[in-house]
Design a protein around this motif. Structure first.
Motif, PDB file in Angstrom:
ATOM      1  N   ILE A 279     -13.955  12.900  10.691  1.00  0.00           N
ATOM      2  CA  ILE A 279     -15.214  13.217  11.362  1.00  0.00           C
ATOM      3  C   ILE A 279     -14.842  13.736  12.752  1.00  0.00           C
ATOM      4  N   PRO A 280     -15.236  14.957  13.121  1.00  0.00           N
ATOM      5  CA  PRO A 280     -14.818  15.536  14.415  1.00  0.00           C
ATOM      6  C   PRO A 280     -15.614  14.948  15.576  1.00  0.00           C
ATOM      7  N   THR A 281     -15.363  13.677  15.868  1.00  0.00           N
ATOM      8  CA  THR A 281     -16.171  12.958  16.849  1.00  0.00           C
ATOM      9  C   THR A 281     -16.058  13.535  18.260  1.00  0.00           C
ATOM     10  N   GLU A 282     -14.834  13.846  18.695  1.00  0.00           N
ATOM     11  CA  GLU A 282     -14.691  14.392  20.051  1.00  0.00           C
ATOM     12  C   GLU A 282     -15.432  15.724  20.174  1.00  0.00           C
ATOM     13  N   GLU A 283     -15.340  16.544  19.146  1.00  0.00           N
ATOM     14  CA  GLU A 283     -16.041  17.832  19.178  1.00  0.00           C
ATOM     15  C   GLU A 283     -17.553  17.635  19.168  1.00  0.00           C
ATOM     16  N   MET A 284     -18.033  16.585  18.518  1.00  0.00           N
ATOM     17  CA  MET A 284     -19.466  16.278  18.546  1.00  0.00           C
ATOM     18  C   MET A 284     -19.923  16.006  19.979  1.00  0.00           C
ATOM     19  N   GLY A 285     -19.102  15.256  20.726  1.00  0.00           N
ATOM     20  CA  GLY A 285     -19.426  15.006  22.126  1.00  0.00           C
ATOM     21  C   GLY A 285     -19.414  16.280  22.948  1.00  0.00           C
ATOM     22  N   ARG A 286     -18.406  17.114  22.730  1.00  0.00           N
ATOM     23  CA  ARG A 286     -18.306  18.379  23.466  1.00  0.00           C
ATOM     24  C   ARG A 286     -19.490  19.291  23.149  1.00  0.00           C
ATOM     25  N   LEU A 287     -19.852  19.372  21.868  1.00  0.00           N
ATOM     26  CA  LEU A 287     -20.980  20.207  21.481  1.00  0.00           C
ATOM     27  C   LEU A 287     -22.275  19.717  22.115  1.00  0.00           C
ATOM     28  N   GLY A 288     -22.404  18.401  22.251  1.00  0.00           N
ATOM     29  CA  GLY A 288     -23.594  17.852  22.882  1.00  0.00           C
ATOM     30  C   GLY A 288     -23.800  18.396  24.283  1.00  0.00           C
ATOM     31  N   VAL A 289     -22.711  18.454  25.051  1.00  0.00           N
ATOM     32  CA  VAL A 289     -22.797  18.989  26.411  1.00  0.00           C
ATOM     33  C   VAL A 289     -23.146  20.474  26.374  1.00  0.00           C
TER      34      VAL A 289
ATOM     35  N   VAL B 263       0.870  -1.183   0.000  1.00  0.00           N
ATOM     36  CA  VAL B 263       0.000   0.000   0.000  1.00  0.00           C
ATOM     37  C   VAL B 263       0.908   1.234   0.000  1.00  0.00           C
ATOM     38  N   PRO B 264       0.760   2.152  -0.951  1.00  0.00           N
ATOM     39  CA  PRO B 264      -0.274   2.228  -2.006  1.00  0.00           C
ATOM     40  C   PRO B 264       0.193   1.726  -3.366  1.00  0.00           C
ATOM     41  N   ASP B 265       1.393   1.153  -3.468  1.00  0.00           N
ATOM     42  CA  ASP B 265       1.932   0.778  -4.774  1.00  0.00           C
ATOM     43  C   ASP B 265       1.035  -0.223  -5.511  1.00  0.00           C
ATOM     44  N   ASP B 266       0.531  -1.224  -4.773  1.00  0.00           N
ATOM     45  CA  ASP B 266      -0.328  -2.234  -5.389  1.00  0.00           C
ATOM     46  C   ASP B 266      -1.811  -1.933  -5.189  1.00  0.00           C
ATOM     47  N   VAL B 267      -2.156  -1.466  -4.007  1.00  0.00           N
ATOM     48  CA  VAL B 267      -3.548  -1.153  -3.673  1.00  0.00           C
ATOM     49  C   VAL B 267      -3.586   0.159  -2.882  1.00  0.00           C
ATOM     50  N   ALA B 268      -4.399   1.095  -3.349  1.00  0.00           N
ATOM     51  CA  ALA B 268      -4.585   2.355  -2.624  1.00  0.00           C
ATOM     52  C   ALA B 268      -5.770   2.229  -1.677  1.00  0.00           C
ATOM     53  N   ILE B 269      -5.724   2.973  -0.554  1.00  0.00           N
ATOM     54  CA  ILE B 269      -6.798   2.898   0.444  1.00  0.00           C
ATOM     55  C   ILE B 269      -7.181   4.303   0.903  1.00  0.00           C
ATOM     56  N   VAL B 270      -8.488   4.541   0.931  1.00  0.00           N
ATOM     57  CA  VAL B 270      -9.051   5.719   1.591  1.00  0.00           C
ATOM     58  C   VAL B 270     -10.089   5.204   2.579  1.00  0.00           C
ATOM     59  N   SER B 271     -10.022   5.685   3.827  1.00  0.00           N
ATOM     60  CA  SER B 271     -10.959   5.199   4.841  1.00  0.00           C
ATOM     61  C   SER B 271     -11.781   6.345   5.429  1.00  0.00           C
ATOM     62  N   PHE B 272     -12.303   6.138   6.626  1.00  0.00           N
ATOM     63  CA  PHE B 272     -13.350   7.011   7.149  1.00  0.00           C
ATOM     64  C   PHE B 272     -13.236   7.123   8.660  1.00  0.00           C
ATOM     65  N   ASN B 273     -13.300   8.331   9.192  1.00  0.00           N
ATOM     66  CA  ASN B 273     -13.344   8.680  10.623  1.00  0.00           C
ATOM     67  C   ASN B 273     -12.149   9.522  11.062  1.00  0.00           C
ATOM     68  N   ASP B 274     -10.921   9.141  10.676  1.00  0.00           N
ATOM     69  CA  ASP B 274      -9.686   9.778  11.149  1.00  0.00           C
ATOM     70  C   ASP B 274      -9.526   9.641  12.658  1.00  0.00           C
ATOM     71  N   ILE B 275      -9.530   8.382  13.129  1.00  0.00           N
ATOM     72  CA  ILE B 275      -9.218   8.136  14.534  1.00  0.00           C
ATOM     73  C   ILE B 275      -7.740   8.439  14.765  1.00  0.00           C
ATOM     74  N   GLU B 276      -7.329   8.551  15.998  1.00  0.00           N
ATOM     75  CA  GLU B 276      -5.956   8.937  16.324  1.00  0.00           C
ATOM     76  C   GLU B 276      -4.930   7.998  15.693  1.00  0.00           C
TER      77      GLU B 276
END
Length: 356
Positions: A309-319, A282-295
């Motif tokens: 996806i700004p998940t931590e900020e979603m939690g903070r905004l909820g409060v 990766v990525p020479d043979d197979v390229a990858i795009v994923s989802f979320n952007d965890i640490e």
């Protein structure tokens, strides 16, 4: 008045750790010694729970709630196993806990899905509920009979009755697919999980399958280009193990696609392990795009290109919007948080730029 921050400072731990221990959170990985130290320090400092302080002060209903006396319920629709296997949900939870600590909220009650059925009357004792995940409309209506202060996180509102914090799933998935198309990839595979929503059946809460926007966008984008091939689509449960198993299935099937859109970083990490074992680069043979952007996404080898996806900020905004509601706001609001593609090495775009 002793607060959770005072206890945390005394024994050098985070306020969120103190809160979770005092609320008997079984998922916390703190050592027994640390937990006992927190309980002993709370007793030594004569710390009183929010409920006991309220009974003593007997505030009038008309009074605006102070943050130190707010009692919030965090309703998690994921099982312990689901939360442990998917950092997406854990990040939202951590955002809630961190914002509560900053705001001086010392009582955050953890409520799992099945607990909600058995003790709905307890919901009425809370000032508000932060519901994390997707839940059926009828269940929400039932919960609302006990508590009208509800903030939905990661779920859209129904009939404008509830506050909600969401992001545009279709736009986010399109960002991933459009990027792969822009790099010239035509044979693009999909690895994803099954999206589920909590419903009530036979006096118990269960989860049923529902269409996943990421898979839907993948299919529509490939069909638009006349490149859709159902044999390149692999779906199981959302987990690292499933990502590994599905990629092995793709490899064993032969004729591996030039690129993959993988619906979560956790699944992508498992998939990259399977590729490494098979000697596929990766990525020479197979390229990858994923989802979320965890640490962990930035520390994989190679680092993952992913939709953030700004998940931590979603939690903070909820409060924050919960406190705003408790301070007197009646009009429901919806917050749409932004998403964005984070380009790293796994998609091959950076190497193409270097060659130009």
């Amino acid at each position: 008045m002793v607060t959770i921050k005072d206890i945390a400072k005394r024994i050098n731990v985070s306020p969120s750790t103190v809160s979770r221990v005092l609320n008997h959170d079984e998922t916390l990985s703190a050592s027994p010694e640390t937990k006992q130290k927190i309980f002993d320090t709370a007793k030594e400092l004569n710390y009183r729970t929010v409920k006991s302080r309220r009974l003593q002060s007997q505030p009038k209903k008309q009074e605006i709630l102070k943050h130190e006396t707010v009692n919030i319920g965090m309703v998690l629709l994921q099982t312990k196993e689901e939360e442990a296997s998917d950092p997406y949900w854990l990040s939202i939870r951590e955002g809630i806990e961190k914002e509560c600590a900053v705001r001086g909220i010392s009582s955050l009650k953890l409520i799992r899905l099945q607990q909600m059925v058995k003790a709905r009357e307890e919901l009425a004792e809370l000032d508000g509920l932060l519901v994390v995940g997707r839940i059926d409309y009828l269940i929400l209506q039932t919960i609302r009979e006990y508590n009208r202060n509800i903030v939905l996180i990661n779920q859209d509102t129904y009939e404008d009755q509830y506050d909600s914090i969401i992001f545009d799933y279709e736009k986010a998935a399109s960002q991933a697919m459009d990027h792969l198309a822009a790099q010239g990839y035509e044979r693009i595979g999909y690895i994803g999980g099954t999206e589920r929503i909590s419903v009530e059946q036979e006096q118990s809460l269960k989860k049923i399958y529902t269409p996943d926007a990421r898979k839907t966008i993948y299919e529509s984008k490939m069909k638009e280009r006349g490149l859709y091939d159902p044999s390149l689509l692999f779906v199981k449960e959302y987990s690292i193990q499933s990502g590994y198993d599905l990629m092995k299935e793709a490899i064993e099937q032969g004729n591996v696609p030039d690129a993959f859109f993988i619906a979560s970083d956790s699944m992508a990490i498992g998939a990259m392990r399977a590729l490494h074992e098979a000697g596929v680069q990766v990525p020479d043979d197979v390229a990858i795009v994923s989802f979320n952007d965890i640490e962990m996404a930035q520390f994989t080898s190679p680092p993952l290109t992913t939709v953030k996806i700004p998940t931590e900020e979603m939690g903070r905004l909820g409060v924050r919007i919960m406190l705003d509601r408790l301070d007197g706001r009646d009009m429901p609001i919806k917050i749409m948080v932004p998403t964005g593609l984070v380009v790293r090495e796994s998609c091959g775009a950076l190497r193409q730029q270097e060659r130009q």
